[in-house]
Write an enzyme that holds these catalytic residues in place. Sequence first.
Site, PDB file in Angstrom:
ATOM      1  CD  GLU A 319     102.294  49.037  23.444  1.00  0.00           C
ATOM      2  OE1 GLU A 319     102.398  49.369  22.147  1.00  0.00           O
ATOM      3  OE2 GLU A 319     101.844  48.052  23.911  1.00  0.00           O
ATOM      4  CG  ASN A 321      97.763  52.868  30.420  1.00  0.00           C
ATOM      5  OD1 ASN A 321      97.876  53.802  29.947  1.00  0.00           O
ATOM      6  ND2 ASN A 321      96.897  52.161  30.637  1.00  0.00           N
ATOM      7  CB  ILE A 345      97.684  37.013  33.040  1.00  0.00           C
ATOM      8  CG1 ILE A 345      96.312  37.342  32.423  1.00  0.00           C
ATOM      9  CG2 ILE A 345      98.596  38.175  33.783  1.00  0.00           C
ATOM     10  CD1 ILE A 345      95.394  37.746  33.673  1.00  0.00           C
ATOM     11  CB  ALA A 366      96.151  44.736  39.741  1.00  0.00           C
ATOM     12  CB  ILE A 408      93.016  43.448  42.738  1.00  0.00           C
ATOM     13  CG1 ILE A 408      94.493  43.695  42.850  1.00  0.00           C
ATOM     14  CG2 ILE A 408      92.088  44.567  43.080  1.00  0.00           C
ATOM     15  CD1 ILE A 408      94.928  44.048  44.108  1.00  0.00           C
ATOM     16  CB  SER A 409      88.263  40.558  44.633  1.00  0.00           C
ATOM     17  OG  SER A 409      87.189  39.879  44.201  1.00  0.00           O
ATOM     18  CE  LYS A 412      80.898  47.305  39.316  1.00  0.00           C
ATOM     19  NZ  LYS A 412      81.534  48.088  40.464  1.00  0.00           N
ATOM     20  N   GLY A 452      88.374  58.294  40.132  1.00  0.00           N
ATOM     21  CA  GLY A 452      89.369  58.455  39.128  1.00  0.00           C
ATOM     22  C   GLY A 452      90.040  57.440  38.228  1.00  0.00           C
ATOM     23  CD  GLU A 545      74.389  50.490  35.899  1.00  0.00           C
ATOM     24  OE1 GLU A 545      75.785  51.067  36.395  1.00  0.00           O
ATOM     25  OE2 GLU A 545      73.749  50.777  35.397  1.00  0.00           O
TER      26      GLU A 545
END
Length: 617
Positions: A319, A321, A345, A366, A408-409, A412, A452, A545
């Site tokens: 909540e 953000n 979700i 997203a 939104i993919s 990676k 950012g 990574e």
Amino acid sequence: MQKDKKLIIYDIFFLIISLYFALLLKFDFNIPSEYMIFLKLSVIPVVVITLLLNKIFNLYNSIWKYASVEELVSIVYSVSLANLIFIIYSYLINYKFLENRYYRFPYTVHIIFWILSVLALGGIRFIYRVSEDRNTGEYKKRKSKRLLIVGAGDASAMLIKEIKKHKNFNYNIIGLIDDDKSKKRKMINGIRVLGGRDQIQKICMEANIEEIIIAMPSADIKTKRKIINICKSTKCKLKTLPGIYEMIDGNVNISKIRDVNIEDLLGREEVKLNNENISKYIKDKIILVTGGGGSIGSELCRQIARFEPKQLLILDIYENNVYDVQMELNYKYPELNKKIIIGSIRDVERLSDIFDRYKPQVVFHAAAHKHVPLMESNPAEAVKNNIIGTYNVLKCCDKFKVEKFVQISTDKAVNPTNVMGASKRFCEIMVQAFDEASKTEYVAVRFGNVLGSNGSVIPLFKKQIAHGGPVTVTHPEINRFFMTIPEAAQLVIQAGAIAHGGEIFVLDMGKPVKIVDLAKDLITLSGYEPDVDIKIKYTGLRPGEKLYEELLMNEVALTSTEHDKIFVEKPNKIDINFVEESIDEFKKVVNSDKEQIIGVIEKKVPTYKRKKYQKDE
């Protein structure tokens, strides 16, 4: 107020002197006695008339240390009108009081008086401004910051004027830089053009420049980046004016000068959107953004708001953000019909209720866990949120007849070596399977790192620099693709406009950037020297990574689209039954141990290549 009284006294004195000298000059310093009589009759009326007109033209209300051409024009108007009234007065006084003794001043006297009055009244105010400038420190050059301005155009001219006006900035402008050879040695507002960009380093060294302002708002990103790269080697403090498209009103002023940031070095050309196509599927539609409080989700909300949706639904589990996004949209788009929805979700019943109640027509998905190391340690959460959560949204879109779904993919997801990437790759598989089985158009948009964004490397480096270092980089050769948050969001929306269903869109990320170079640039822009003031420490690759990210599946060729920054993979036909069976398997193992969960991921995502050392952790 005290200064206004002084100006009035000065004006009285110089008006009398100007009138007297006008007579002296006219009569070769031998004024006839009869004109001296008329001078005595005229002095008080002339002074009173001029002072009243000065007051009307606000010559005693101006702040004279900011005086400019406008104030000088006011003086001309005031003195001219006063002279006109004086001429009329001379006719009247001869008619009423002097009768047969007709001693009106010659017109030459009025002209000389006008010239002397303008010079005297204007001169007083100019001297006052100069004395104020000296008192406020403009002329104390030794203590001022030695400034070099790059660019010698309209923006620089306005900037010089602003700097001279705002004394508290205490700049000593040493010169201007411009590549136009015809401008060399020429002057703008008293500041000389010293040479082109090839002279920047030499001038900075010889003139002890402390600060550089890049005043080229209309320059393209490539040109700006080259100049910034030259300037950053000077170790001067770097500032810039934003681009023209960032300055809505087009005005240049001190408040718009900002520090050069990493986005200026890595940023790309402004995205050109096909607004007509976007409006067709957003304007007057009900739009749902999941994860609307996150970096990409919140920017999607900002961009969507510009296209006047019928209603914007912002869904997020966190909540704090989403509250910030709500406050920002309240301010920028007060007329926007929006609804903030707190929910997960993962909660399929809550999702069904949201879709049933609000009937969204377009969904931007997203919401996701995105941190690679954290998902390596918590694969169950990646499965619950990224895979099962996305499945829940996909099912609701089909059930409630949503027109378009945009996933939104991430880069990676391409040949993933970590759980997060594998989970996002399975989301792409589900998108293509649902597109085959449903009337809803399902598409995915794949791109790299966003400058950012929450949890990205830039905020981490900034914190480390603020604490004096060291700045931690996992490997000297590691590189990544980067784009700005607004660019990513705009291209996602644009991709949705050109989608027909089943595509995986790939955004043009440009050239990859070495993370160590990014760290060095940030340290330099913060005013420090890399590995001298702030150390760079290599910590080794983290679990899952990669050294290099990929943006497309190797075996699939990309084709271009109508937008030069968006490409598309050929849609794959995937059976929806495979997805349904896979979801059942994921649900069965989601509460099992880590090895079982990863085993199912490996089976369902054939391109997932788990690194060997991860199993031992």
